[in-house]
Design a protein around this motif. Structure first.
Motif, PDB file in Angstrom:
ATOM      1  N   ILE A   1       0.835  -1.207   0.000  1.00 20.55           N
ATOM      2  CA  ILE A   1       0.000   0.000   0.000  1.00 20.55           C
ATOM      3  C   ILE A   1       0.865   1.251   0.000  1.00 20.55           C
ATOM      4  O   ILE A   1       0.585   2.217  -0.716  1.00 20.55           O
ATOM      5  N   GLU A   2       1.918   1.267   0.797  1.00 20.28           N
ATOM      6  CA  GLU A   2       2.814   2.429   0.848  1.00 20.28           C
ATOM      7  C   GLU A   2       3.468   2.660  -0.512  1.00 20.28           C
ATOM      8  O   GLU A   2       3.572   3.802  -0.978  1.00 20.28           O
ATOM      9  N   TYR A   3       3.889   1.596  -1.167  1.00 24.42           N
ATOM     10  CA  TYR A   3       4.501   1.720  -2.491  1.00 24.42           C
ATOM     11  C   TYR A   3       3.482   2.278  -3.497  1.00 24.42           C
ATOM     12  O   TYR A   3       3.805   3.173  -4.289  1.00 24.42           O
ATOM     13  N   LEU A   4       2.271   1.769  -3.465  1.00 25.33           N
ATOM     14  CA  LEU A   4       1.226   2.242  -4.364  1.00 25.33           C
ATOM     15  C   LEU A   4       0.908   3.717  -4.106  1.00 25.33           C
ATOM     16  O   LEU A   4       0.697   4.486  -5.049  1.00 25.33           O
ATOM     17  N   ARG A   5       0.897   4.116  -2.843  1.00 23.90           N
ATOM     18  CA  ARG A   5       0.657   5.512  -2.485  1.00 23.90           C
ATOM     19  C   ARG A   5       1.765   6.398  -3.059  1.00 23.90           C
ATOM     20  O   ARG A   5       1.496   7.466  -3.617  1.00 23.90           O
ATOM     21  N   LYS A   6       3.014   5.938  -2.950  1.00 25.89           N
ATOM     22  CA  LYS A   6       4.138   6.706  -3.490  1.00 25.89           C
ATOM     23  C   LYS A   6       4.069   6.820  -5.006  1.00 25.89           C
ATOM     24  O   LYS A   6       4.565   7.778  -5.585  1.00 25.89           O
TER      25      LYS A   6
ATOM     26  N   ILE B   1       4.669  -5.487  -8.352  1.00 25.22           N
ATOM     27  CA  ILE B   1       3.575  -4.506  -8.297  1.00 25.22           C
ATOM     28  C   ILE B   1       3.550  -3.701  -9.593  1.00 25.22           C
ATOM     29  O   ILE B   1       2.483  -3.493 -10.188  1.00 25.22           O
ATOM     30  N   ASP B   2       4.724  -3.249 -10.050  1.00 22.79           N
ATOM     31  CA  ASP B   2       4.797  -2.496 -11.303  1.00 22.79           C
ATOM     32  C   ASP B   2       4.273  -3.331 -12.467  1.00 22.79           C
ATOM     33  O   ASP B   2       3.531  -2.824 -13.324  1.00 22.79           O
ATOM     34  N   LYS B   3       4.629  -4.587 -12.502  1.00 25.94           N
ATOM     35  CA  LYS B   3       4.158  -5.494 -13.560  1.00 25.94           C
ATOM     36  C   LYS B   3       2.634  -5.619 -13.491  1.00 25.94           C
ATOM     37  O   LYS B   3       1.948  -5.550 -14.510  1.00 25.94           O
ATOM     38  N   TYR B   4       2.101  -5.772 -12.289  1.00 23.25           N
ATOM     39  CA  TYR B   4       0.650  -5.875 -12.097  1.00 23.25           C
ATOM     40  C   TYR B   4      -0.051  -4.605 -12.593  1.00 23.25           C
ATOM     41  O   TYR B   4      -1.042  -4.668 -13.319  1.00 23.25           O
TER      42      TYR B   4
ATOM     43  N   GLN C   1      -4.530   6.284  -4.954  1.00 21.40           N
ATOM     44  CA  GLN C   1      -5.276   6.513  -3.726  1.00 21.40           C
ATOM     45  C   GLN C   1      -5.412   5.184  -2.993  1.00 21.40           C
ATOM     46  O   GLN C   1      -5.620   4.142  -3.611  1.00 21.40           O
ATOM     47  N   THR C   2      -5.290   5.242  -1.668  1.00 16.02           N
ATOM     48  CA  THR C   2      -5.329   4.023  -0.865  1.00 16.02           C
ATOM     49  C   THR C   2      -6.175   4.224   0.389  1.00 16.02           C
ATOM     50  O   THR C   2      -6.346   5.348   0.858  1.00 16.02           O
ATOM     51  N   LEU C   3      -6.673   3.120   0.888  1.00 17.23           N
ATOM     52  CA  LEU C   3      -7.367   3.077   2.178  1.00 17.23           C
ATOM     53  C   LEU C   3      -6.845   1.873   2.944  1.00 17.23           C
ATOM     54  O   LEU C   3      -6.535   0.844   2.354  1.00 17.23           O
ATOM     55  N   ASP C   4      -6.806   1.999   4.242  1.00 20.04           N
ATOM     56  CA  ASP C   4      -6.405   0.900   5.116  1.00 20.04           C
ATOM     57  C   ASP C   4      -7.589   0.587   6.028  1.00 20.04           C
ATOM     58  O   ASP C   4      -7.924   1.379   6.911  1.00 20.04           O
TER      59      ASP C   4
ATOM     60  N   PHE D   1      -6.839   1.463  -4.100  1.00 19.44           N
ATOM     61  CA  PHE D   1      -6.309   0.236  -3.512  1.00 19.44           C
ATOM     62  C   PHE D   1      -6.671   0.237  -2.029  1.00 19.44           C
ATOM     63  O   PHE D   1      -6.432   1.225  -1.329  1.00 19.44           O
ATOM     64  N   VAL D   2      -7.238  -0.872  -1.557  1.00 19.52           N
ATOM     65  CA  VAL D   2      -7.724  -0.969  -0.184  1.00 19.52           C
ATOM     66  C   VAL D   2      -7.024  -2.120   0.518  1.00 19.52           C
ATOM     67  O   VAL D   2      -7.156  -3.279   0.105  1.00 19.52           O
ATOM     68  N   GLU D   3      -6.302  -1.807   1.586  1.00 17.56           N
ATOM     69  CA  GLU D   3      -5.640  -2.846   2.384  1.00 17.56           C
ATOM     70  C   GLU D   3      -6.673  -3.498   3.294  1.00 17.56           C
ATOM     71  O   GLU D   3      -7.344  -2.825   4.073  1.00 17.56           O
ATOM     72  N   VAL D   4      -6.771  -4.822   3.189  1.00 22.36           N
ATOM     73  CA  VAL D   4      -7.747  -5.580   3.971  1.00 22.36           C
ATOM     74  C   VAL D   4      -7.041  -6.794   4.577  1.00 22.36           C
ATOM     75  O   VAL D   4      -6.584  -7.676   3.859  1.00 22.36           O
TER      76      VAL D   4
END
Length: 185
Positions: A20-25, A177-180, A29-32, A106-109
């Motif tokens: 999530i931190e990498y995606l935020r950087k 993650i980049d590949k995804y 947008q992210t939620l935890d 992206f939502v961390e669950v």
């Protein structure tokens, strides 16, 4: 509502927060949902619920999270009681927040229960021994780690949820993650 919601999930210690931190950087947008859960569980309404249903976890009008964890990760009925109280409240808050977001979210669950059925999932997978080592490095107690792992689904279940990224190192995780992102978004 976000045009696309992707659940980032996996067992404890797998690297969801790192993802999530990498995606935020990268500007996403992210939620935890754990943070949302913590806000809810520390509310006055929840303090009353916890005091009634989990005697001894409220000390000086505040939640003793270690005491609660000790109860719920050793008693499946108590865990179910807590989940049945929290999950509907978390879902409502999640829906309200997601409605305000444009683009990809992206939502961390940690415990996807049923939410994984409604959204695409990105599963972070790491061998159990590595996860235990990471959690010990965070000063978690080995018994607590093992109890939490035992309450979670097995690896086959996690892998059945969606796209799986193996997290053996930060470098390989970021590359995957980049590949995804390049393939799916």
């Amino acid at each position: 509502m976000a045009k696309k919601i992707i659940i980032v999930t996996g067992p404890i210690g797998s690297g969801k927060s790192t993802t999530i931190e990498y995606l935020r950087k990268k500007g996403f947008q992210t939620l935890d949902l754990d943070k949302i859960s913590n806000e809810i569980i520390n509310s006055n309404e929840s303090i009353k619920f916890l005091d009634t249903n989990f005697p001894g976890v409220i000390k000086n009008q505040k939640l003793d999270k270690d005491s609660l964890a000790d109860i719920v990760f050793n008693d499946n009925d108590k865990l179910k009681t807590l989940e049945e109280y929290l999950h509907p409240k978390i879902l409502i808050e999640f829906q309200q927040l997601a409605a305000k977001i444009d683009g990809v979210l992206f939502v961390e669950v940690s415990a996807p229960k049923n939410i994984h059925k409604d959204f695409e999932c990105l599963v972070i997978s790491t061998p159990e021994a590595v996860r235990i080592e990471r959690l010990l490095d965070r000063d978690m107690n080995l018994n607590d780690i093992q109890n939490r792992i035992q309450t979670q689904q097995n690896e086959d279940w996690w892998n059945s949820l969606g796209h799986v990224i193996i997290n053996n190192s930060h470098t390989s995780l970021e590359q995957e993650i980049d590949k995804y992102i390049n393939e799916k978004i």
